[in-house]
Design an enzyme around this catalytic site. Structure first.
Site, PDB file in Angstrom:
ATOM      1  N   GLY A   1       0.845  -1.137  -0.015  1.00 52.43           N
ATOM      2  CA  GLY A   1      -0.007  -0.136  -0.009  1.00 52.43           C
ATOM      3  C   GLY A   1       0.804   1.483  -0.044  1.00 52.43           C
ATOM      4  O   GLY A   1       0.837   2.121  -0.808  1.00 52.43           O
TER       5      GLY A   1
ATOM      6  N   HIS B   1      11.622  -3.839   6.917  1.00 53.70           N
ATOM      7  CA  HIS B   1      12.148  -3.411   8.311  1.00 53.70           C
ATOM      8  C   HIS B   1      13.528  -2.961   8.027  1.00 53.70           C
ATOM      9  O   HIS B   1      14.048  -2.284   8.989  1.00 53.70           O
ATOM     10  CB  HIS B   1      11.930  -3.982   9.336  1.00 53.70           C
ATOM     11  CG  HIS B   1      10.535  -4.170   9.781  1.00 53.70           C
ATOM     12  ND1 HIS B   1       9.825  -5.261   9.107  1.00 53.70           N
ATOM     13  CD2 HIS B   1       9.453  -3.500  10.405  1.00 53.70           C
ATOM     14  CE1 HIS B   1       8.482  -5.313   9.503  1.00 53.70           C
ATOM     15  NE2 HIS B   1       8.320  -4.200  10.138  1.00 53.70           N
TER      16      HIS B   1
HETATM   17  N1  GLN Z   1      -1.619  -0.537   3.882  1.00 54.02           N
HETATM   18  C1  GLN Z   1      -0.548  -0.174   4.666  1.00 54.02           C
HETATM   19  C2  GLN Z   1       0.808   0.372   4.304  1.00 54.02           C
HETATM   20  O1  GLN Z   1       1.092  -0.170   3.418  1.00 54.02           O
HETATM   21  C3  GLN Z   1      -0.298  -1.325   5.751  1.00 54.02           C
HETATM   22  C4  GLN Z   1       0.644  -1.008   6.976  1.00 54.02           C
HETATM   23  C5  GLN Z   1       0.721  -1.977   8.051  1.00 54.02           C
HETATM   24  O2  GLN Z   1       0.173  -3.245   7.875  1.00 54.02           O
HETATM   25  N2  GLN Z   1       0.958  -1.623   9.052  1.00 54.02           N
HETATM   26  O3  GLN Z   1       1.508   1.255   4.828  1.00 54.02           O
END
Ligand code: GLN
Ligand code: ZN
Length: 756
Positions: free
Chosen positions: A428, A690
């Site tokens: 996303g 990460h």
């Molecule tokens: N759609 C969100 C993003 O891509 C999902 C984030 C998440 O799962 N913490 O940032």
């Protein structure tokens, strides 16, 4: 009967009124201040928070409940639990912060969620023998005595909880290790006694979990070791976040002088106290004001509760306290006076207000002061919405869900979407550069007009669509540039949510969050994401995925109302999101992802309560998309891999495709799919977002190969572990290019195999 109850506080927020701890840490890490200056700064933060409790007139104030980063890391370093990879660091702070955050050579220790809260601790990695490096509770006690001239109750996390949370040892060695560490606690406590400490608080939140019979025996033995040869020091064991498990057994057998119970979370501890009584030789520390929720105490009910406890225990000098550490709360509602509506502020209590409540309760009981007049119910009425209540009452729980079955849906979806084998996509968000953050901040401050801001966002969307096309991804996203946070964004658009200006709560180390407050009935009065996604779709032939945050995640990452059930709130949010989903669909969006990053976070600590939670959480998720057409593809995303125990529930959510984190679990999650029969679309994250490291094509291929051994090839999606928001563009582009190349190679290989 004359009463002289006492007040006690513990776990007061550490971050400072204006997040001074974060500033001090950031400056120290960036080498902008020296170690000496840093120490001075943090001491001053701790001084302020302890002085505040003193000035409030709290009878028993805690010490050693402050930490530079994490209180579990404090314990690990206190007992010499240092992973080999850090053993060459000689400076104590270098070592401490390297374990917390990693350094150039070595990865950080694992961090994980603390019970069912949004706090994260550094997981102890036990290797070799434990030894005492320093006596932190004593240091902290002495410091408070010298600088603040107060007698404090040092706090320490107990051995039972500590060893339960630690990793790196075989589970069968639990008892052995527990007794070993108990001897060290005994040393620590003896030294406290020699230094005239009167009482120590040992926190054992693990005692609210489901325990085995033999664990109770270990616990009793462990406390017998801890108190060996102690003469005067009183040990108070503090439990919280749930009711004490095995109440009767533990209360009667645990060889300690006091026991703290949480009376705010539910009525189970009270029921047990009534049923089994409370031993004469122990002090009860009654947690009567919540350290977890932000709603003002009900003075009438709480006074009654305290009176009842005094009657049952016969303790006219009962200690009343916060129910669990106060650091789950922001510091004070004072800071919100010109921000939140006065009607709402009247309902709220943050940490400072809790101290005030303890004082008020004490005065009511001891001096017979009048119970303050509160008309909570009538204020709350102001936040009611009749239409929402009507809609939620219409929900037929047995009937929730999509009409068409997955097999039919997936066929329809494939006809429409025409995706290749192993479709590639992202979760996303795309990198949130300094530029984007700055423009968003300026827009919030009113320095940029709405028109200019919209143009800016549109340009970003255009760039990211072009980028994804050039990389060759199959399903595109709009990049989420308009969102600073996946929950805040929706909270700000929905009705029934309020936002604090300064309501920071520590999530881990220097990281703080400001959870939204759900105070009223939730509804949607305007579209939230449609414009951006539709614009993105207008720019490309490829399919753009709509992107919203799911109801369970929005709820779990917010402070929520207490006057209605969590389930009702989740259903209200779900109905609001459903309107958004249907609007996206009718605007031509063919795939909609409903993120449930925090789905598992709300799982109750006691197993017996989990089924009920999962049941309504699944329903809430299903409500959001139950009315879409069969050919509309619903995705969901979850941010963790430990979901073996709830896999059946995840399956029951009935989304067409799920993406989950997998790369950090080093294949464990993939293996677990051998046992699980997951037959909907699934994307196991093929690389860790990460870390800035760029995964090689081969590495990604290996993960793909391994995955499709256990997951049906036709169901397999290829995507990163999570959103790319925290990454830079350079590494993101290279990583995604490698991912797409690996997907193409896998497609080719697989075709070849089937032809043979
Ligand atoms: N759609 C969100 C993003 O891509 C999902 C984030 C998440 O799962 N913490 O940032
Ligand atoms: Zn995620």
């Amino acid at each position: 009967m004359s009463k002289s109850i006492k007040t006690k506080s513990f776990g007061y927020p550490k971050i400072g009124e204006n997040r001074e701890l974060k500033q001090a840490l950031d400056s120290y890490w960036a080498k902008k201040i020296s170690k000496e200056v840093f120490i001075k700064q943090v001491e001053s933060i701790n001084y302020t928070r302890m002085k505040k409790q003193k000035d409030f007139g709290i009878d028993s104030i805690s010490s050693n409940d402050f930490s530079l980063y994490d209180f579990i890391l404090d314990l690990s370093t206190m007992f010499g639990i240092i992973p080999q990879r850090f053993s060459d660091l000689s400076d104590d702070f270098d070592l401490y912060f390297s374990m917390a955050r990693g350094n150039k050579q070595s990865a950080a220790s694992e961090m994980t969620k603390w019970f069912d809260t949004n706090y994260h601790y550094i997981v102890p990695e036990i290797e070799g023998k434990l030894k005492i490096i320093k006596n932190r509770p004593l240091e902290s006690y002495k410091w408070a005595k010298e600088t603040l001239k107060i007698e404090t109750v040092p706090n320490i996390i107990g051995p039972f909880t500590f060893i339960k949370l630690a990793k790196g040892y075989p589970r069968k060695d639990f008892a052995k290790l527990l007794f070993e560490v108990s001897n060290l606690y005994n040393e620590i406590l003896k030294e406290l006694e020699e230094n005239k400490v009167k009482t120590i608080q040992i926190d054992e939140p693990a005692l609210v979990l489901d325990l085995e019979d033999k664990e109770i025996d270990y616990l009793i033995k462990c406390y017998n070791i801890i108190k060996k040869n102690l003469k005067h020091l009183d040990i108070h064991v503090q439990t919280y976040y749930e009711s004490l498990s095995y109440y009767h057994d533990i209360v009667s057998r645990l060889p300690v002088n006091g026991l703290g119970l949480d009376f705010t979370i539910n009525n189970e501890n009270l029921k047990n106290v009534k049923k089994y009584g409370f031993p004469k030789n122990k002090k009860l520390i009654a947690g009567v004001v919540s350290g977890r929720d932000i709603w003002k105490v009900n003075y009438e009910e709480t006074t009654e509760l305290i009176e009842e406890l005094i009657n049952i225990t016969g303790q006219t000098d009962l200690i009343i306290s916060n129910s669990c550490p106060l650091f789950h709360l922001p510091i004070s509602t004072e800071k919100e006076k010109d921000n939140l509506q006065p009607e709402l502020i009247k309902l709220l209590s943050f940490a400072d207000q809790r101290l005030d409540e303890l004082n008020t309760l004490k005065a009511i009981i001891n001096k017979g002061n009048a119970i303050p007049y509160q008309n909570i119910k009538s204020i709350q009425k102001n936040f009611e919405n009749k239409k929402v209540l009507k809609e939620t009452s219409k929900i037929q729980e047995n009937d929730i869900g999509r009409l068409a079955r997955f097999a039919y849906r997936s066929q329809k979806q494939q006809e429409r979407l025409n995706l290749p084998l192993f479709p590639t996509t992202t979760i996303g968000s795309y990198p949130q550069t300094t530029e984007i953050r700055k423009i968003r901040a300026n827009y919030k401050k009113g320095l940029i007009s709405k028109t200019d801001y919209d143009i800016f966002i549109k340009n970003k969307i255009k760039e990211v669509i072009e980028l994804q096309e050039s990389i060759g991804l199959d399903v595109l996203v709009h990049g989420e540039f308009e969102r600073s946070d996946m929950v805040e964004y929706f909270g700000q658009k929905l009705d029934g949510f309020a936002f604090t200006k300064n309501g920071w709560v520590q999530s881990y180390g220097s990281r703080c969050v400001r959870p939204p407050i759900i105070y009223g009935d939730v509804f949607r009065s305007k579209k939230m994401t449609v414009d951006e996604v539709v614009y993105a779709q207008s720019l490309t032939e490829k399919t753009v995925k709509g992107m919203i945050t799911g109801p369970v995640t929005i709820l779990n990452w917010s402070f929520f109302r207490k006057d209605i059930s969590k389930k009702e709130i989740a259903f209200q949010i779900a109905l609001a999101l459903k309107e958004e989903v249907l609007d996206l669909e009718s605007s031509g969006i063919k795939i909609i992802q409903i993120d449930e990053a925090a789905f598992r976070e709300g799982l109750p600590l006691k197993k017996a309560k989990q089924k009920d939670y999962l049941d309504w959480a699944i329903k809430a998720f299903k409500i959001t998309n139950e009315d879409v057409q069969a050919e509309t593809q619903i995705h969901t995303h979850m941010c963790y891999s430990e979901f073996n125990e709830i896999i059946a529930s995840i399956y029951a959510m009935d989304s067409d495709v799920i993406s989950i984190e997998a790369s950090r679990s080093k294949g464990e999650i993939i293996e677990s799919f051998e046992q699980l029969n997951y037959t909907h679309g699934i994307g196991l994250g093929v690389y860790d977002i990460h870390s800035p490291r760029i995964p090689s094509i081969e590495e990604i291929e290996t993960i793909i190969e391994r995955s499709i051994k256990v997951i049906d090839k036709k169901l397999f999606w290829i995507n990163p572990d999570c959103g790319l928001k925290t990454r830079g563009y350079d590494e993101t582009i290279k990583a995604l290019e490698n991912m797409v190349t690996a997907a193409k190679k896998a497609r080719k290989n697989y075709k070849k195999l089937t032809v043979q």
